[in-house]
Structure formats: C-alpha cells, structure tokens
Design a protein around this motif. Structure first.
Motif, short mmCIF file in Angstrom:
data_model
loop_
_atom_site.label_atom_id
_atom_site.label_comp_id
_atom_site.label_asym_id
_atom_site.label_seq_id
_atom_site.Cartn_x
_atom_site.Cartn_y
_atom_site.Cartn_z
N ASP A 13 0.93 -0.94 0.22
CA ASP A 13 0.13 -0.03 -0.01
C ASP A 13 1.19 1.66 0.09
N ALA A 14 0.65 2.05 -0.74
CA ALA A 14 1.46 3.55 -1.11
C ALA A 14 1.60 3.83 0.08
N ALA A 15 0.30 4.73 -0.13
CA ALA A 15 0.11 5.48 1.44
C ALA A 15 0.85 4.80 2.59
N LEU A 16 0.77 3.98 3.44
CA LEU A 16 1.48 3.09 4.55
C LEU A 16 2.12 3.29 4.02
N ALA A 17 2.65 2.62 2.58
CA ALA A 17 4.78 3.17 2.75
C ALA A 17 4.83 4.47 3.16
N GLU A 18 4.05 5.67 2.60
CA GLU A 18 4.49 6.92 3.37
C GLU A 18 4.93 7.17 4.38
N ARG A 19 3.91 6.56 5.36
CA ARG A 19 3.29 7.25 6.65
C ARG A 19 4.70 6.37 7.24
#
Length: 540
Positions: A13-19
C-alpha cells in the motif's frame, strides 16, 4: 523452503509506505536494529529495562542453540532403537505453537496437547503408548495444563506396565522447580533452555527444537535459515525487513489500524499466523494499546479481503488480494524476522514487548474456583435456554429472546472499530468445525473477528484481551463433558479445570468492563449446529 530463499518485506500500500518511511528512519537514526541485535536493554525506556535485560538472548539463538542438535538426534536415535517413534508434546503458548508450525511445515507427526479438554487428552492417550514419548515443556513446571498432562501420562504409562520415567522428556529453565522434580523422578532426559528468553520468543530454543527434532523435523536447517538473515536484521537500514515491518505496523497503528490481519498466501509454512498471533498479541497488547493479530483462513477470507481502516492486512508469502504488507522467507528466517519486528514495533508504540502484566489474572481466578468447588458449581443457572444451548451473560449483556436474538444484540454491542473474540473451550480435534464460526461471524457482522481455542488462547491473545485496546466483546463456548479424566493427586478433573478456566477468564474480562456471552452446549454436536444456524440468521 530452502535456506537461501529471499527474505523480505514489501509494503504494498503506497499510502502506508509513505507513512511508515519516517518511522523507519527514526529506527535507523536510533540504531535500534543493531542495538537490539547487541541485546541493548535500554531500547524500551527505563521502566522496561530490568525485564528486557533478561529477555534478549533470542537474538543469537541461531548460534547458541547449535549444541542442542546433537543431543536431540542422539535421543531420537535411542528412542527409535527401542521402538518409540510417537511424540506427544505437553506445552502451552510458545512451548506448543512453534513446534506445531515446525513439524507441520516439515510434514512430520507431532501430537500437541495444549488443552484441558478431556476428550482431546483421551484421544492422545488412546494412541499406542508402547511407541510413545511425551515431551513436557514448562519454564517452571507450574503451568497447570502441562502439570496435569504429565501426571495423567505418567499414570497411563505405569498402568500399561511401562516405565514412565523412561518415556518422559522435559524442557525447562535451569534451576527451575521442574528441573529439580525431573531429576528426582529420574525422567529420561532434561533439556535446559536459555532462561533469558521469554516463551513467545522461544521458537529457536530447546522449547521449539526438542519436540520438533524428536518428531523428525530438520531443526538444524531451521537454525541455518535464521542464521542466513541475522546480519540483515541487525542492519541499521530502512531496507532491513524487520525495520520495514515494524514501521509499517506502527504507522498503521498511529492512523487507527490497531489490528493486524494475518493470512497465508502460499508461503509453504503451515500454521504460521497462529504462532505470530501469540508473539504480537502478548508482546504489544498492554497499557490500553497494542496490535491485535487476527489469524484468518486465507487472502479471500472475511476480515482480510474486506479489511477496513482499523486493520492492516498482512500476507505471509506473496502479496495477494487486499494485502497491504507481504512478508516472505523460510520458516527459520521468518521466526527471527517477526521477533525483531515485534520488538522494534514495541519501541515505536511505546510499550515493553517482554512483559505480560495481565496474563496472571485469569490464572488466579481459575485457581480460586478450583480451590472452592462449591463456588465453581454456584452461579450456574442459565439466564435463558434455547434447545441444546444454555445462555449466560455478564452484566449488561442481553440474554432475552431466541439464540439468534441474543447473538444479534451481542454482536451489535461491539463498537464500529471494535472486535468480536470467539473463545472455544472445546476439543479442537473432535469439535474442529467450531473454528468455522470466525469467518461466519466476520462475514455477517462486518467486524474483525478472532478465534481461539481455550485455554490455548489464554497464553496468546489473552494478554491483549485485558491489556490492549478495550473495544472487544467476548463470545465463550463451553460444552458438556461426556467422559471426564481425573488428574492424579489433584482434587479436580480435567473437565473441572477446563470449566474453571472459562469461568475465571470470563470473570476477569467482566471485571474489566468487557461484555461476555457464554453459550454452554449441553449436547456439543446439536448445540454447535444451533449456534451456527443462529449466526447465519443474524446476517439474514
């Protein structure tokens, strides 16, 4: 799986990776991974330091456990030369979960007793005792379940004309009361485990290796697999898979996803989510926070395929379906990886991952009931009866109407971001279909649902139930006992012990203000069928 198979963590998940990225960088800047590998007890703050200082030897077990291999193989050869090739394991929590995963993955037979259900223990006794050795695993020897199993098997061996002492192998901590007892009784072999490792981190100690190795699993390869990733896991790098996994879980937790849904996606490892469940729940579920693991049937299962904002779908194997994180690697490598990740996640969440402050409460409550048989019998008038199901509820839990009505109201009482815990104090072999309730309830309620066999889960998710996020509701299932088993030299039977454990845990949960609904099956088969029908009608 081969020793050299790539071990890694992919945050899908890209959003999780960013967080997760800044949390990973924080771990790197703090040199948390290398300090953990060096057994630095200061990583979790001053309050945790004394406990952590005696709980970190698991980071080097891939080296320190090597001498066990020869001892295990020598004993296995001896036993087989005497016609003894059936291994029964009496152990709870980490003492049973790791050997079960190891042997299932290697395809070798191991009979695991982590139950107080008389029927399941009777089934184990019904095996060929002439060919049987029992491994009794307990750090102190005081674990009531394993002590009961030891007593029952010792009597069964003696009654069959078998020298019981020659058929009992012990795994315990050095200097423990159990070591003293074992030597006094002259048991066949006493393996001493590293005392500076807690039960849930003990997969690569004698607790994991001895029963699995005696059963025929390749435990030397397991240590090789762990050794192959040890340097990688000690690296202060954002690409360290343990750092990535810990950061992803902690980032999700910060965003409100306190549940980690675990599904195998073709890893080749059998039953790994059950082992990881104990590690994560008992390590992080305290002080009103933590990560609740939800072990599900596969990537298409309810709870994983439809995971909401309160849960992080984590695959054991390749990324499939709704997985937000995927973890790959051989079994030995994954043991070490998940242990590192859990300890590092504890640092990020702000808890001590090595204590279990709420586990003892249920044990004390069960002991109090066993010490007062009249108390155990008291308060057993059902609030309602629907066919073969007697219905009991804690304060505030509605027991009115049909079984369907009761379950509908009970499930609705769970908060939107809460969870439903099914706790089955039954026979996990003969009553195995009970586990189907997890998916049925999750599908019909849309709420994250866990399933645990009692008292097995008391040594696993039981800590989280009392110490973690207080948003669960608890469905207990107990059943009539057809033929009970006496516990030699103890004033109770296995059935009474099992009942006391269910009531004791329910009492502690209720004291924590958690809703508890107990369904007692006066006829197990008919009662279970009625419960399944009622669950299906809830969502109709």
């Amino acid at each position: 799986m081969t020793t050299g198979e790539k071990t890694g963590v992919e945050i899908v998940d890209a959003a999780l990776a960013e967080r997760a990225a800044p949390l990973a960088e924080r771990l790197v800047a703090d040199q948390a991974a290398s300090k953990l590998a060096a057994q630095d007890a200061t990583l979790w703050g001053p309050d945790a330091e004394s406990e952590a200082s005696i709980r970190l030897s698991w980071t080097t077990l891939h080296k320190s456990s090597r001498p066990l291999i020869g001892e295990i193989e020598a004993l296995r050869t001896e036993l087989r030369s005497e016609g003894v090739d059936r291994v029964v394991l009496a152990g709870m929590g980490g003492s049973s979960l790791a050997p079960e995963v190891i042997t299932a993955t290697d395809g070798v037979a191991l009979t695991v007793l982590d139950t107080t259900d008389p029927g399941q223990v009777a089934d184990a006794l019904a095996g060929d005792l002439e060919r049987t050795v029992i491994v009794v695993s307990s750090k102190s020897g005081g674990t009531v379940e394993t002590d009961s199993h030891r007593r029952i098997f010792a009597k069964a061996f003696a009654d069959a004309g078998i020298d019981a002492a020659r058929r009992i192998v012990v795994v315990t901590d050095p200097g423990s009361p159990f070591q003293e007892l074992s030597e006094k009784e002259g048991y066949r072999k006493v393996f001493l485990a590293d005392p500076h490792v807690g039960g849930r981190y003990s997969a690569l100690t004698a607790f994991g290796l001895v029963p699995a190795g005696l059963a025929g699993a390749d435990v030397a390869r397991l240590l090789d697999q762990a050794a192959s990733v040890a340097e990688q896991l000690a690296a202060d790098s954002a690409e360290n898979p343990a750092v990535k996994l810990a950061a992803a879980w902690a980032a999700a937790h910060e965003a409100g996803a306190e549940k980690v849904v675990l599904a195998d996606t073709g890893s080749g490892i059998k039953g790994f989510p059950d082992w990881a469940e104990q590690l994560i729940a008992e390590s992080t579920g305290k002080q009103g926070t933590g990560l609740l693991p939800v072990a599900v049937e596969g990537p298409e299962a309810a709870g994983f395929a439809d995971a909401g904002d309160d849960a992080t779908a984590t695959a054991v194997g390749s990324p499939q379906g709704a997985a937000k994180i995927a973890v790959t690697g051989s079994l030995g490598a994954q043991f070490l990886l998940w242990e590192f990740a859990t300890a590092l996640a504890g640092r990020l969440i702000g808890i001590n991952p090595f204590d279990q402050p709420d586990v003892e409460a249920a044990k004390k409550a069960a002991r109090a009931l066993l010490d007062d048989p009249e108390k155990l019998k008291g308060g057993e008038t059902a609030s309602n009866v629907d066919g073969a199901v007697e219905i009991f509820g804690s304060d505030g839990v509605s027991t009115e109407g049909s079984l369907t009505d009761v379950l509908r109201a009970f499930f609705a009482s769970a908060p939107d971001a809460g969870y439903i815990a099914v706790q089955a104090y039954l026979d996990r072999l003969d009553d195995a279909s009970t586990s189907l309730l997890r998916a049925e309830i999750a599908k019909r309620t849309g709420k994250q649902t866990t399933f645990g066999w009692g008292p097995r889960f008391l040594h696993s998710t039981g800590q989280y139930h009392k110490g973690g996020h207080q948003n669960g509701v608890f469905l207990q299932l107990t059943g009539a006992v057809g033929q009970d088993l006496d516990v030699p030299d103890r004033p109770y039977t296995l059935g009474q012990l099992q009942h006391a454990q269910a009531l004791g845990d329910g009492q502690v949960l209720a004291e924590h203000g958690r809703p508890v609904l107990r369904l007692h099956l006066t006829d197990r088969a008919a009662g279970l069928a009625a419960v399944v029908r009622a669950v299906q009608e809830v969502g109709a």
